[in-house]
Design a protein around this motif. Sequence first.
Motif: not given
Length: 79
Positions: A15-29, A31-37
């Motif tokens: 319901q609050n799409p403006d409060q979404i943020s995604i942080e992308e980090t990369e490990n050696e094996s 990719k990790i996507l952290k979804l914050k809502v």
Amino acid sequence: MYKDLLEYIAKNLVQNPDQISIEETENESKKILKLKVAKEDMGRIIGKDGRIIRAIREIILSYGMKEKIRVSVEVEEQK
């Protein structure tokens, strides 16, 4: 690419799409996507018995397998 897909899916679920943020980090094996809502949107992203987040993870993982990259999705509450 993965971040854009995850953002598109998440913004259409909450319901609050403006409060979404995604942080992308990369490990050696992988990719990790952290979804914050927003706190009130956590239930919409996780779903009953975790069905929605499992489906989202499966979509992202399948998309990554096309390029032989492991991608995982983690969900966090916006502070």
